[in-house]
Each structure stands twice: as C-alpha cells, then as structure tokens.
Design a protein around this motif. Structure first.
Motif, PDB file in Angstrom:
ATOM      1  N   LEU A  25       0.817  -1.212   0.000  1.00  0.00           N
ATOM      2  CA  LEU A  25       0.000   0.000   0.000  1.00  0.00           C
ATOM      3  C   LEU A  25       0.850   1.261   0.000  1.00  0.00           C
ATOM      4  N   ASP A  28       2.798   3.337  -3.354  1.00  0.00           N
ATOM      5  CA  ASP A  28       2.179   4.324  -4.251  1.00  0.00           C
ATOM      6  C   ASP A  28       2.490   5.736  -3.739  1.00  0.00           C
ATOM      7  N   THR A  30       1.144   8.649  -4.252  1.00  0.00           N
ATOM      8  CA  THR A  30      -0.014   9.419  -3.797  1.00  0.00           C
ATOM      9  C   THR A  30      -0.423   8.992  -2.399  1.00  0.00           C
ATOM     10  N   ARG A  31      -0.379   7.708  -2.110  1.00  0.00           N
ATOM     11  CA  ARG A  31      -0.738   7.231  -0.774  1.00  0.00           C
ATOM     12  C   ARG A  31       0.251   7.722   0.274  1.00  0.00           C
ATOM     13  N   HIS A  62      -7.947   5.830  -2.810  1.00  0.00           N
ATOM     14  CA  HIS A  62      -6.748   5.536  -2.017  1.00  0.00           C
ATOM     15  C   HIS A  62      -7.106   5.435  -0.536  1.00  0.00           C
ATOM     16  N   LEU A  63      -7.937   6.356  -0.059  1.00  0.00           N
ATOM     17  CA  LEU A  63      -8.333   6.348   1.346  1.00  0.00           C
ATOM     18  C   LEU A  63      -9.091   5.076   1.710  1.00  0.00           C
ATOM     19  N   LYS A  65      -8.680   2.110   0.488  1.00  0.00           N
ATOM     20  CA  LYS A  65      -7.707   1.029   0.647  1.00  0.00           C
ATOM     21  C   LYS A  65      -6.902   1.192   1.930  1.00  0.00           C
ATOM     22  N   LEU A  66      -6.505   2.426   2.220  1.00  0.00           N
ATOM     23  CA  LEU A  66      -5.744   2.686   3.433  1.00  0.00           C
ATOM     24  C   LEU A  66      -6.588   2.424   4.682  1.00  0.00           C
TER      25      LEU A  66
END
Length: 107
Positions: A25, A28, A30-31, A62-63, A65-66
C-alpha cells in the motif's frame, strides 16, 4: 538448524502477510503523500486532493484502501468524512521511509 542463533524467531505467516500488505500500500506515491498530510492532522478528501495534487475521486479510492488496511480512520460529520492517520506506527513507518536517505553516509 539455527541453534547458533538462540534469539532468532521467524515471524508467523500472518505477521508477514500484514507487513507485506502495508508495504504494498505504501508503494504508491499518492498514498505516501496522503498519509503524510494526515499525520499533520485531520482533514477532508477535498483538502487532501488539493494537498497531494490528485482528483478527489482518486484520493477517495486511495483512502478506502488505506482504511481497510487500518492505516487511516474516518470520522463522519454530516455529509463529510474527516480522515486521520491511524496511529504512531504510521508516523514511524513514513518517517523511516522518507528520511532514511538523509542518514546515510555520503561517499
């Protein structure tokens, strides 16, 4: 086999899987930016999108997934969700990843 290493303990499969998933995760850019911004304090998707230079829909994905990985938490207020980094573990992980190169000897 490893009797010469009395304090050696291999992490179990679940621990290894969790660690690998967190590294995946964080692979990336951006993450990484999103998490770093969230370490500065609670904020919304729109604000994060502006900070990281990405579309709000991409930031939301993204959020999600995080959040599933337990790296961020969301708090609903009316129609808005405000996000924060999960804990000090996230700060340590990112600090090590982002600034480890500054501590390497030059040569």
């Amino acid at each position: 086999m490893h009797t010469s290493l009395p304090d050696f303990h291999m992490p179990d499969d679940e621990q290894v899987q969790v660690a690998a998933e967190q590294f995946r995760l964080l692979a990336d850019p951006t993450r990484v930016k999103i998490l770093w911004a969230l370490l500065q304090g609670e904020t919304s998707v729109a604000c994060l999108a502006e900070l990281v230079g990405a579309a709000p829909t991409a930031v939301s994905q993204h959020l999600a997934k995080l959040r599933l990985a337990g790296l961020v938490h969301g708090r609903r207020e009316g129609t808005f969700i405000y996000y924060t980094a999960a804990d000090e573990h996230v700060r340590r992980l990112l600090t090590e990843a982002l600034f480890q190169g500054e501590q390497l000897p030059q040569g």
